[in-house]
Motif scaffolding. Structure first.
Motif, PDB file in Angstrom:
ATOM      1  N   LEU A   4       0.807  -1.226   0.000  1.00 16.24           N
ATOM      2  CA  LEU A   4       0.000   0.000   0.000  1.00 16.24           C
ATOM      3  C   LEU A   4       0.833   1.265   0.000  1.00 16.24           C
ATOM      4  CD1 LEU A   4      -2.919  -0.959   2.363  1.00 16.24           C
ATOM      5  CD2 LEU A   4      -2.972  -0.628  -0.095  1.00 16.24           C
ATOM      6  N   LYS A   5       2.043   1.213   0.591  1.00 15.75           N
ATOM      7  CA  LYS A   5       2.842   2.443   0.643  1.00 15.75           C
ATOM      8  C   LYS A   5       3.188   2.933  -0.756  1.00 15.75           C
ATOM      9  CE  LYS A   5       7.398   0.343   1.210  1.00 15.75           C
ATOM     10  NZ  LYS A   5       8.545   0.223   2.051  1.00 15.75           N
ATOM     11  N   PHE A   6       3.167   2.024  -1.752  1.00 19.86           N
ATOM     12  CA  PHE A   6       3.427   2.452  -3.115  1.00 19.86           C
ATOM     13  C   PHE A   6       2.168   2.996  -3.783  1.00 19.86           C
ATOM     14  CE2 PHE A   6       6.740  -0.825  -2.445  1.00 19.86           C
ATOM     15  CZ  PHE A   6       7.825   0.040  -2.517  1.00 19.86           C
ATOM     16  N   VAL A   7       1.028   2.744  -3.187  1.00 21.33           N
ATOM     17  CA  VAL A   7      -0.228   3.229  -3.756  1.00 21.33           C
ATOM     18  C   VAL A   7      -0.564   4.620  -3.225  1.00 21.33           C
ATOM     19  CG1 VAL A   7      -2.671   2.670  -4.090  1.00 21.33           C
ATOM     20  CG2 VAL A   7      -0.997   0.853  -3.939  1.00 21.33           C
ATOM     21  N   PHE A   8      -0.062   4.966  -2.017  1.00 23.38           N
ATOM     22  CA  PHE A   8      -0.377   6.269  -1.421  1.00 23.38           C
ATOM     23  C   PHE A   8      -0.027   7.450  -2.322  1.00 23.38           C
ATOM     24  CE2 PHE A   8      -0.369   4.523   3.139  1.00 23.38           C
ATOM     25  CZ  PHE A   8      -1.733   4.306   3.069  1.00 23.38           C
ATOM     26  N   PRO A   9       1.171   7.470  -2.963  1.00 34.32           N
ATOM     27  CA  PRO A   9       1.444   8.621  -3.853  1.00 34.32           C
ATOM     28  C   PRO A   9       0.404   8.745  -4.958  1.00 34.32           C
ATOM     29  CG  PRO A   9       3.452   7.398  -3.417  1.00 34.32           C
ATOM     30  CD  PRO A   9       2.315   6.581  -2.842  1.00 34.32           C
ATOM     31  N   ARG A  10      -0.147   7.628  -5.414  1.00 38.67           N
ATOM     32  CA  ARG A  10      -1.177   7.664  -6.446  1.00 38.67           C
ATOM     33  C   ARG A  10      -2.446   8.315  -5.906  1.00 38.67           C
ATOM     34  NH1 ARG A  10      -3.523   2.829  -9.412  1.00 38.67           N
ATOM     35  NH2 ARG A  10      -4.657   3.895 -11.044  1.00 38.67           N
ATOM     36  N   LEU A  11      -2.706   8.098  -4.630  1.00 36.44           N
ATOM     37  CA  LEU A  11      -3.869   8.745  -4.024  1.00 36.44           C
ATOM     38  C   LEU A  11      -3.759  10.253  -4.137  1.00 36.44           C
ATOM     39  CD1 LEU A  11      -4.554   6.770  -0.735  1.00 36.44           C
ATOM     40  CD2 LEU A  11      -5.987   6.902  -2.774  1.00 36.44           C
ATOM     41  N   PHE A  12      -2.559  10.774  -3.902  1.00 33.36           N
ATOM     42  CA  PHE A  12      -2.377  12.221  -3.992  1.00 33.36           C
ATOM     43  C   PHE A  12      -2.678  12.694  -5.407  1.00 33.36           C
ATOM     44  CE2 PHE A  12       0.198  16.017  -4.700  1.00 33.36           C
ATOM     45  CZ  PHE A  12      -0.361  16.838  -3.744  1.00 33.36           C
ATOM     46  N   GLN A  13      -2.247  11.912  -6.408  1.00 33.02           N
ATOM     47  CA  GLN A  13      -2.534  12.277  -7.793  1.00 33.02           C
ATOM     48  C   GLN A  13      -4.044  12.307  -8.051  1.00 33.02           C
ATOM     49  OE1 GLN A  13      -0.416   9.299  -9.953  1.00 33.02           O
ATOM     50  NE2 GLN A  13       1.553  10.326  -9.754  1.00 33.02           N
ATOM     51  N   LEU A  14      -4.765  11.451  -7.359  1.00 32.19           N
ATOM     52  CA  LEU A  14      -6.213  11.359  -7.582  1.00 32.19           C
ATOM     53  C   LEU A  14      -7.005  12.333  -6.713  1.00 32.19           C
ATOM     54  CD1 LEU A  14      -6.549   7.481  -7.818  1.00 32.19           C
ATOM     55  CD2 LEU A  14      -6.668   9.133  -9.686  1.00 32.19           C
ATOM     56  N   SER A  15      -6.307  13.040  -5.846  1.00 28.15           N
ATOM     57  CA  SER A  15      -7.004  13.968  -4.971  1.00 28.15           C
ATOM     58  C   SER A  15      -7.590  15.127  -5.766  1.00 28.15           C
ATOM     59  CB  SER A  15      -6.029  14.512  -3.921  1.00 28.15           C
ATOM     60  OG  SER A  15      -6.665  15.524  -3.181  1.00 28.15           O
TER      61      SER A  15
END
Ligand SMILES: [Zn+2]
Length: 169
Positions: A4-15
């Motif tokens: 999941l720690k690699f998915v968190f930066p993607r969350l920021f992109q989707l914010s």
């Protein structure tokens, strides 16, 4: 499957609200803080799982109701960004060449030499010249033959070799 720690930066992109303050990312409901994160689109499985984990991590945090939101630069004691504090933060763990200490290095800038000589001296003392070994450290693809000194063609080209040890130079 990616942790999941690699998915968190993607969350920021989707914010949908990347530039908002904390106070704009939720609201107070009956004395409790409720997060209201907005996203640009619906999530797929892994991203949805990561969003839920993010919410569970930040659910224990609530902003101070009486404080204004703002940015703080944690590298300086007063929280204000300055080039000097960024430089100190960036160079804190760096090692300089063993023949020189930081005070001596700082005095290089006070010499009456021309600016380009001062900059070159500083780069030599910090091992910042584009020698073959430094280029390789920065992932420039160089073969074993290309790593050799261009003058003597025998030794590996390093700053020490180039300025102190090369018999040709
Ligand atoms: Zn050489």
């Amino acid at each position: 499957m990616k942790p999941l720690k690699f998915v968190f930066p993607r969350l920021f992109q989707l914010s949908a609200n990347k530039d908002v303050f904390i106070g704009e990312s939720g609201k107070w409901v009956n004395g409790s803080w409720v997060w209201d994160l907005k996203w640009r689109r619906e999530f797929f499985d892994r991203v949805s799982e990561a969003a839920n984990e993010l919410l569970s991590i930040i659910s224990n945090f609530a902003p101070n109701a009486g404080c204004a939101d703002g940015w703080t630069w944690i590298a300086s004691p007063d929280g204000q960004y300055s080039t000097k504090s960024a430089y100190i933060k960036a160079t804190r763990n760096e090692t300089t060449m063993s023949i020189i200490n930081k005070e001596t290095l700082a005095r290089v800038w006070d010499t009456p030499a021309p600016q380009k000589a001062i900059v070159t001296t500083w780069r030599i003392l910090r091992n910042r010249l584009s020698t073959c070994d430094n280029l390789r450290k920065r992932n420039v693809p160089l073969g074993e033959e290309e790593l050799k000194c261009n003058a003597c063609i025998h030794q590996k080209e390093t700053t020490n070799h180039f300025f102190l040890l090369c018999p040709k130079i």
